[in-house]
Every structure is written in structure tokens, then in C-alpha cells.
Design a protein around this motif. Sequence first.
Motif, PDB file in Angstrom:
ATOM      1  N   GLU A   1      -4.825  13.635   4.898  1.00  0.00           N
ATOM      2  CA  GLU A   1      -5.536  12.371   4.688  1.00  0.00           C
ATOM      3  C   GLU A   1      -6.069  12.254   3.270  1.00  0.00           C
TER       4      GLU A   1
ATOM      5  N   GLY B   1       0.795  -1.216   0.000  1.00  0.00           N
ATOM      6  CA  GLY B   1       0.000   0.000   0.000  1.00  0.00           C
ATOM      7  C   GLY B   1       0.823   1.259   0.000  1.00  0.00           C
ATOM      8  N   LYS B   2       2.097   1.126  -0.299  1.00  0.00           N
ATOM      9  CA  LYS B   2       2.978   2.287  -0.271  1.00  0.00           C
ATOM     10  C   LYS B   2       3.456   2.616  -1.676  1.00  0.00           C
TER      11      LYS B   2
ATOM     12  N   ARG C   1      -3.171  11.201   1.104  1.00  0.00           N
ATOM     13  CA  ARG C   1      -2.827   9.786   1.276  1.00  0.00           C
ATOM     14  C   ARG C   1      -3.843   8.877   0.588  1.00  0.00           C
ATOM     15  N   THR C   2      -5.085   9.264   0.670  1.00  0.00           N
ATOM     16  CA  THR C   2      -6.132   8.477   0.015  1.00  0.00           C
ATOM     17  C   THR C   2      -5.945   8.521  -1.506  1.00  0.00           C
TER      18      THR C   2
ATOM     19  N   ARG D   1      -2.957   6.234  -2.483  1.00  0.00           N
ATOM     20  CA  ARG D   1      -2.945   4.871  -1.938  1.00  0.00           C
ATOM     21  C   ARG D   1      -3.142   3.824  -3.050  1.00  0.00           C
ATOM     22  N   GLY D   2      -2.300   2.797  -3.015  1.00  0.00           N
ATOM     23  CA  GLY D   2      -2.407   1.705  -3.967  1.00  0.00           C
ATOM     24  C   GLY D   2      -1.753   1.982  -5.304  1.00  0.00           C
TER      25      GLY D   2
END
Length: 867
Positions: free
Chosen positions: A579, A477-478, A582-583, A586-587
Amino acid sequence: MDIPQVQNKLEELFRQYRIVFWDDADGEFQDCLAEMTIDGVKVIRPDQIGQLKTKVMLEIDEPRQKFLVYSGNPVPQAEDDWLLDIRLYSYQFSADRATILLDELGLMNHHLRDYLNSRKKFFASKSRIEGLMKMIDANDSAVELDRKMLAVVTKAEYDELFEILRCVYKGLADCDGGLDAEFDIWQQVQKLELEEAFWGFVKTAFGYAEEKPSLKNLLIRLMVSDMAFAMGVALPGCFNHFVLSRQSNAAVCLGQWRDNNSKSESYDKLSRTVAGLLKIEEFLADARLEDLCGVVTFLDGEKIIARTLRDRVIQTADTINAEEIKQIAQRRQDMHWANNMLGSKIGVPRKALHAVYEAIITAADFFDLKNSKVDGFDFENAQQMYKAYTGELYKFDKLYRLFCEYADVAEAEGWGLLKDLQEKIEAVYRNWYLDDLAMQWGKLIEPETWGIDGVVNQYDFYKHFIEPIAGKTVSRGKVTGFVIISDAFRYEAAEELTAELNGKYRFVAELKSMLGVLPSYTSLGMASLLPHEKLQYGEKGEFLVNGKPSGSFQQRAGILEQYGGIAVKADDLLAMKKEDGRTFVRGKDIVYIYHNTVDAIGDSLATEEKAFGAVRNAISELGDLVRYIVNNLNGSQIFVTADHGFLYTKTKPNETDKNNSSNKPENAVKVKKRFIIGNDLQEVNDSYLGKFSITAGVDVDSDMGFVLPIGLSLFNFVGGSRFFHGGMSLQETVIPVILAGRVKGKKAELTRERKVLVQVLGTSHKITTSSHRFELLQTEAVSERVKPITLKVAVFDEDNEITNIESISFDSSSDNMAERTRWATLTLKNSQYDKNKVYYLVLRDSEDNTEKQRVEVKVDRAFINDF
């Protein structure tokens, strides 16, 4: 004070003292003495029975008895007072106003009664009395009390003459009435009859003695004396009569005034007025630079120093001593008129002056670098020349940009004194550096042989930098990596950004480079940076990545999706909260971030003159972007690169810079300032022919040809002519790649930035003359993580400065210790000093006033004289 009040006061005193003396100088209470009876207290009169008999009674005959020792005469002088020893442990009572003040103020010297009576006007105000009580000492003399009264009246922070003078002259400056104006503070001094005391202090401190003293005349003489002391040479007769006998005190006084945060603005205003009266600019116009280097008195002097230093750079360009120029300029930047920390005020353009000196330093470095290239740019091959550019030659571009930035700041503030120097820089940069470099580069490499051993091609960016790490962390997930592409962000600017990132806590950055594609323009550069198996030139003139168009942001985003990536514009990413950011990522395996500041401004006729300002903004924005990725998105592998570089000059090209070939290709599909694209192109005069398959890795089946002008010439001037790209110069095709990331664990501590350390050299410091030099060593070189520091240096007696305060910057990056040594020349206030007392040389950070070092100093002056 009436009889009951007197009796009550005496009764109160006898509860504490055995003996109370009452010397009623006017005999005011003699007749009432019998009416006052106090239990257990005997009255004895030395004026009637004599001092000897009184002494015997008090100490031998009745040593336990309480006595009121009353006399109808004044207190005798100490040498005539046989009862002095008894007085010292008893209480001295008086019923007059002066004595009550003595008691209220806690003064021990009862001979001050007459003096206090002479200051009745001062003591008529309760607030003035309260102010005086905050400063008073029990053993103060009349002289000391006068000084403290002046401090109260002038609202000085402490009772010292130089501080009182600062307050008086601030009042004069604030009234806006000229040097002869009447103003409240001085009217108060006169009204309270403290003017004579004031001039007495001034005479003692400066040797100022005029039949009719005035604040205007004193100010003129103080400023001329300060200037004369700094110059160290005899002034002409029209000025010499203004010089005070105690120049050093004038220098210290005005130095402290200039350094005073709350009052320095009044100095600026008054010095400007005095300079106009004396026509200082005319007087200093022919002075030697060496004589002016220490002069800080007048802004007009600063202008002359800046002009003279500028002329020295121009006149000595071919043999310039850059270090000497830098030392003089930086010393001036530390001083009053060009010190950025003090901020610009009305009539005092510190920002402009600071920029002028920065431009002068940069110009000196530019000419010094040029002088190191006496053989020009003679290289054996392209590899060698490419390496020379990324190692050193790029500094010409950086120095030119920085000079233009500083010159623009000065000009925006109305200071055009850099014009002649700018013309000199422009001529060397344009006609020598750019032209010669481009021609030599063109001899070593052409589009037909485009490529250098050991240098990554721009179209291999993804394969070389990203592919080896792709997919290794996405399963957790990074994000594997972040790629920031900044349009037209050239190599020299990336070097500055790399240094900035390496100066931040927990950050590390390394600058690498690639050989850019040809022609060096956005569509091709952007396409080459994307992950791809095949690059093609489309029928509509666009570049295809794996068969898909890549000209727009949306199209590039679609291509990245095929590789587990995502695209975002820099402004949109920075606008996301932590946040949300990051969302968003993500992925994803790889995130491409598109930034466009330099090209957006530079590649437009309306705004191209702001190109270097755009570079400055881009460096700042990209730094913010990297920090956002590390701090908010936990990014650890970040790549900052560009689609192409650029060339820019302040002067516009003329017709001689235009490629006027009459043999223009008939089948050209795209004609730009620096390139022409078409099918089956034929060679034209003063140009290079090239193929995309060679210079950009484009598939041979869809190959297309192009023409580039030789050197720096342009095919046309459409859309601006000072900012351009598309050609094959080093500035256009050396593509930066910054590898940035975050340092973790124990190694992170090694990335903390701090200010450089400074040490006072020597173990025994004794001041024996009015001026003394202290040697200060910057113990380490300034680096990316070790930052410069500016120190304020002065000698102190407890909390009070007894010298001027000198600001010195320590910013040397040299490994040579001798080049990191600075001298602080401090002028001692002319006063009496105890040769056995310890004074202190104190070094304070000018930014936050924290103390960095304190060294013991002795002062042993055999003769107190300025001459």
C-alpha cells in the motif's frame, strides 16, 4: 506353563475348534494328562492306537465330537503324517516356549519350533519381538525369519539384504573407528548369533566366500566390483582378485546406497577411506575417459574424470565437439559426486564439482562459437556488425562471464583444476575476440559518424519509448510506465534477465537495444535517458537537461517532476509495503527507478574483481524489482535499461594496453581511463576525436569535444584497470532496453511454466541380461517457459527397486528429436525372477519424487550369471 494354565488355554481353544492337536515331544505332560478334564472333550492318543484308527474316529465314527489329539512324540514329517489334512483345519497346540512364539508370531509352520529355540537370545527382548511382528508373514521360513531378525537388529526400514548392509555400514561409518572398528550394530548381530546367517545371505547375493569374512574385506570387494562393472574392462591383477562373481549385485547395492537420502553420507565417508587404502587415484590416472564415464564408486575417480575432460577441451579447442563434451559433463552432474541436489558435505564438494562441469560445458560452447567464426569479424558496415552483435556475438561475452562465475565457485571451494582452461579462455577472449572485435568496429564507425540506420539512439530513449504512451493512463490514477535504469547493466546480462522474466507466470518480456552515447559514462548516459527538449554541456563540466543540472539523484528527480514523473532508488522502493508503494506512485505519469549494483562494485579498484558476481546479483535484483512492480504496483509497462555497458577481463592489462601518446591535450577538463573531455581538442595518436553534439545529441551551442583511445587501450589505470567503460566498444555502447509487462486474461494461462515432458520409447520391454538400456525421449524442446527436469529412473517389483537408480537430466533446447534422446542403462539385481510377472520401469521427478511415468517390464533371464 503349569497345568492350570494349560487347561485354561485348552478350554479357550475348544470354544473355537473341534479338534486340537498336542504333540508333546518330550512327554512333559503325559503324567498330568489325566488330571486335565474338559467338559465335552475326549482325549485320543495316536501314539498308542495308531494314526489310521485315530483318523477313522475323528472323521467317521464321531464327526461332531470334540477331541484333544495328544501324542508324546514330535510332530511327524509331512510325508509320514496320515493326519496332516486334519491338522490343517484344526489347531496345533504346544505348551513349550517355541510353540507359544509360533502362536504369538502367527507362524503356520510348526516345524520351526527347533529353529525358534535356537534363536532364544533374539526373543529375549520384547522390543525385538514387536519389531519382528511388523515384518512377519505367516508362511515365513527359517531363512526368511533370519533376514527379518537381521533387519530388526540393524534397524533397517525393511527386510532386504541391501538395506541391511546399508544400515550395518552406516553404523561402521558413524563410529569413526576405521574399517576394523567394533560398533554397536555389529556387536548385536554377533551377540544374538546372527552373524552366520548374515554371511550366508552375503554369499548368496554376491558370491562372497572367505574363510574369515569381515566387513572391511566385503566393503573393499563390493566397491572394486562396482568400479569394475562400470568400467566394463578387465582390472589389473592387483585389483582383479577383489572382483566378486556377482558384480551386478554389487553395482545395484552400492547404487541404491548412494541414492539413499539418510545413508548416502556414510557411503561418502567409507568410499573415501577405501580409495585411500587402494590408492585409487593412482590406479585411474591413466584410464581412458570413455572407460571412466560410468564410474561413480570413488570421489577420486570424479576428480580424474573432471581433469581429463578439462584437458580434452583444451587439446581439441580448435575442433571441439561441444555436444559430446556437454553430454559427458551433464551425465556426471546427474551422478553422485557432482549432483547439486544432494548438497555439499564435509569432504564432498558437490557444489565445486558441479561448477567445474558447468565451466567445462561453457568453455566447450565458447570454443565451438569461436570455431564458427573462421572468417573473424568481417562485416560490410556498422549496421551489419551491430545486428550481428545483438543477434549472436554477445554470446562470447555471456559465455566468458559464465565461465568466470563457475571457475570462481570452484576456486572458492578449493578446487583450482580449471586454471589451465581459464588461461586458454582468457587468451582467446582477450587477444582474439575483444581486440579483433573492437578494431573491426572502429573501422566501420567512428565518433564523427556516430549513428546507425534503424537503431534508436540512447538520447532518444524517452521520445521513442516513453513519449508515445505518456499521459494516456495517468488520468485514471494509473502509472503509464516504470523505467528501471541499472548502472552498467550490459546487453548480454539483459538477455539473461529477459529469458528469466519470460519463464515466469503472467510475465512477458522483449529485449531491444539502443546505440549508446559517447563517451559511455554515467553522467552522460543518465542525462540522455531523461525526458528533455535540450541537452547541454555546462560550464562546470556537468550535463544540463533543459538547462538544469542532472548529475545527482535529487537533480534528476526534479527534472522528472516537470514531466509528471517521480524518481526513487531501487532499494527504497523494494522496502515499501504494497500500500505504501501504491500511494507513492499514485497520480504519477512515469516512475524512474535507479539501480546501482554492477557499477558500484566494478568501478572500484578494491572490488572490481567481483564484477561478474555483481552482474549475477543485478540480474536477480532486477527480476525481483520487475515482479514487485507487476504484483504490488499493478505495473503493466516496464522498461529496463542502462546508462552504459562495460568491459571486464580477469587478467589485468599491462603497459602495452596503455595509450602512451605523448601529445596529451593541454586544455582537457576531464581525464578518465577511456576518455578525455576538453575544448578545442586536437587529435592524438591511436585515438578518436568526437563531438557531444554528434554522439549524444548535445546542443551545438554548448558543444564539447572528447578523445577516445582506439581499441581496448586505456589512458590510465587509476581506480582499477580490469573493469572499465567510457569508450566506444560494442560491450560499452549497445544499450539494452527490456520491455516487460503482465499478461492478462486467457493468455495468462499460456505463460504458466512447467517441466518438460519425457516419454519411454517402445511398447514391449523385456530384460534378458544383467544390464538393459531404456530409450527416453524428451518430447519437446526446453524453452523459457518449458523447464528442464531431472528424473530418477529404476525398475521396481512392487515398492522395491530391483535395479540401480539412475538420475538423468532432460534439458535440451534442440528442435532435433535425436538430440533430445537419452538412454537409461539399468543394472538388474541378480536374483530369481518370474518371467510371467509384471515389473515396472518408474520415472520420478528427483526434485519432489512425484511419479511421471510407469511402464510395464518383463524379466526373462535364462541364465543368472554376470559373465
